[in-house]
Enzyme design. Structure first.
Site, mmCIF file in Angstrom:
data_model
loop_
_atom_site.group_PDB
_atom_site.id
_atom_site.type_symbol
_atom_site.label_atom_id
_atom_site.label_comp_id
_atom_site.label_asym_id
_atom_site.label_seq_id
_atom_site.Cartn_x
_atom_site.Cartn_y
_atom_site.Cartn_z
ATOM 1 N N GLY A 43 0.800 -1.274 -0.027
ATOM 2 C CA GLY A 43 0.084 0.062 0.174
ATOM 3 C C GLY A 43 0.655 1.435 -0.023
ATOM 4 O O GLY A 43 0.327 2.388 -0.442
ATOM 5 N N ASP A 99 1.078 3.525 4.279
ATOM 6 C CA ASP A 99 -0.101 4.134 3.700
ATOM 7 C C ASP A 99 -1.201 4.736 4.892
ATOM 8 O O ASP A 99 -1.842 5.675 4.770
ATOM 9 C CB ASP A 99 -0.781 3.431 2.498
ATOM 10 C CG ASP A 99 -1.016 2.217 2.864
ATOM 11 O OD1 ASP A 99 -0.736 1.458 3.749
ATOM 12 O OD2 ASP A 99 -1.900 1.568 2.175
ATOM 13 N N ASP A 102 -3.889 2.109 11.322
ATOM 14 C CA ASP A 102 -5.239 1.844 11.737
ATOM 15 C C ASP A 102 -5.227 1.151 13.040
ATOM 16 O O ASP A 102 -5.379 2.129 14.026
ATOM 17 C CB ASP A 102 -5.621 0.665 10.647
ATOM 18 C CG ASP A 102 -7.285 0.425 10.634
ATOM 19 O OD1 ASP A 102 -7.785 0.683 11.412
ATOM 20 O OD2 ASP A 102 -7.569 -0.255 9.406
ATOM 21 N N ASP A 158 -6.035 -0.156 -1.296
ATOM 22 C CA ASP A 158 -7.003 -0.927 -2.322
ATOM 23 C C ASP A 158 -8.103 -1.455 -1.474
ATOM 24 O O ASP A 158 -8.470 -1.411 -0.245
ATOM 25 C CB ASP A 158 -6.214 -2.238 -2.498
ATOM 26 C CG ASP A 158 -6.017 -3.163 -1.148
ATOM 27 O OD1 ASP A 158 -5.514 -2.617 -0.341
ATOM 28 O OD2 ASP A 158 -6.211 -4.336 -1.599
HETATM 29 C C1 PRP Z 1 -2.646 -2.207 5.455
HETATM 30 C C2 PRP Z 1 -1.713 -1.074 5.609
HETATM 31 C C3 PRP Z 1 -1.113 -1.189 6.818
HETATM 32 C C4 PRP Z 1 -1.849 -1.906 7.693
HETATM 33 C C5 PRP Z 1 -2.361 -1.015 8.619
HETATM 34 O O1 PRP Z 1 -1.907 -3.378 4.954
HETATM 35 O O2 PRP Z 1 -0.839 -0.801 4.187
HETATM 36 O O3 PRP Z 1 0.001 -1.453 6.377
HETATM 37 O O4 PRP Z 1 -2.831 -2.488 6.871
HETATM 38 O O5 PRP Z 1 -3.284 -1.645 9.720
HETATM 39 P P1 PRP Z 1 -3.169 -1.636 11.089
HETATM 40 O O6 PRP Z 1 -2.596 -0.255 11.628
HETATM 41 O O7 PRP Z 1 -4.288 -2.165 11.576
HETATM 42 O O8 PRP Z 1 -2.107 -2.772 11.310
HETATM 43 P P2 PRP Z 1 -2.550 -4.685 4.180
HETATM 44 O O9 PRP Z 1 -2.404 -5.987 5.022
HETATM 45 O O10 PRP Z 1 -3.983 -4.325 3.875
HETATM 46 O O11 PRP Z 1 -1.680 -4.669 3.069
HETATM 47 P P3 PRP Z 1 -1.526 -3.705 1.826
HETATM 48 O O12 PRP Z 1 -0.311 -2.655 2.285
HETATM 49 O O13 PRP Z 1 -0.696 -4.693 0.584
HETATM 50 O O14 PRP Z 1 -2.593 -3.054 1.181
#
Ligand code: PRP
Length: 183
Positions: A43, A99, A102, A158
């Site tokens: 991301g 990115d 959360d 995404d």
């Molecule tokens: C998403 C984003 C962060 C993470 C944040 O990754 O890119 O790395 O979640 O979430 P958190 O603070 O709850 O840990 P994802 O696993 O969706 O993969 P991606 O980066 O490939 O979209």
């Protein structure tokens, strides 16, 4: 793709301006020290590509792949680092770039792992922050925008692997994810 969006939260112009501001703040913080940027795949690639072009300090770029895990704090399913760094970060100034912040579990895990390698410092910069979702006390040192707990796509983010290339950030129409099982 635009027709799948409910509304645009952050336009390309707003994002560009904010990324420039972040670049200036980070430059000022490190002054002329060299840093290692560790970007979290997938991301963060769009944000990282723009951010580094707004940095004047010397830097090296490294990437980490972290498992998708469904936002769990359970050690069995907590985020796991799936790749290794090409850089030796011992004694280096490390900037983690993602990115979205959360629950905070991903960045907390990566921060712990990188800190164990004895860098000179570890800071973090995220494009988006959803503070209402935090499950731990993790705070990014720099954040582009703080947003409410809405499902957003674009600028690297995404839904089911799609929409990452949108140059803005928007929310998806519920019909897109409600009908997904039909396609
Ligand atoms: C998403 C984003 C962060 C993470 C944040 O990754 O890119 O790395 O979640 O979430 P958190 O603070 O709850 O840990 P994802 O696993 O969706 O993969 P991606 O980066 O490939 O979209």
């Amino acid at each position: 793709m635009k027709e799948d969006l409910n509304k645009i939260l952050l336009t390309q112009e707003i994002i560009d301006k904010r990324v420039q501001e972040l670049g200036s703040k980070i430059d000022l913080h490190y002054r002329d020290k060299e840093i290692v940027i560790i970007t979290l795949l997938d991301g963060a690639i769009v944000f990282t590509a723009d951010l580094i072009r707004n940095l004047a300090i010397p830097l090296r770029l490294d990437c980490l792949r972290v498992s998708s895990y469904g936002n769990s704090t359970d050690p069995e399913t907590a985020p796991r680092i799936l790749s290794s760094l090409k850089s030796d970060v011992k004694g280096k100034h490390v900037l983690l770039v993602d990115d979205i912040l959360d629950t905070g579990n991903t960045l907390q895990s990566v921060h712990n792992e990188v800190s164990s390698k004895l860098p000179a410092s570890v800071h973090s910069c995220v494009f988006l922050d959803k503070p209402d979702r935090r499950e731990n006390g993790f705070k990014a040192d720099w954040s582009g925008f703080s947003i409410p707990d809405e499902f957003v796509v674009g600028y690297g983010l995404d839904y089911a692997g799609k929409y990452r290339q949108l140059p803005y950030v928007g929310t998806l129409k519920p019909s897109v994810y409600n009908n997904d099982h039909l396609t």
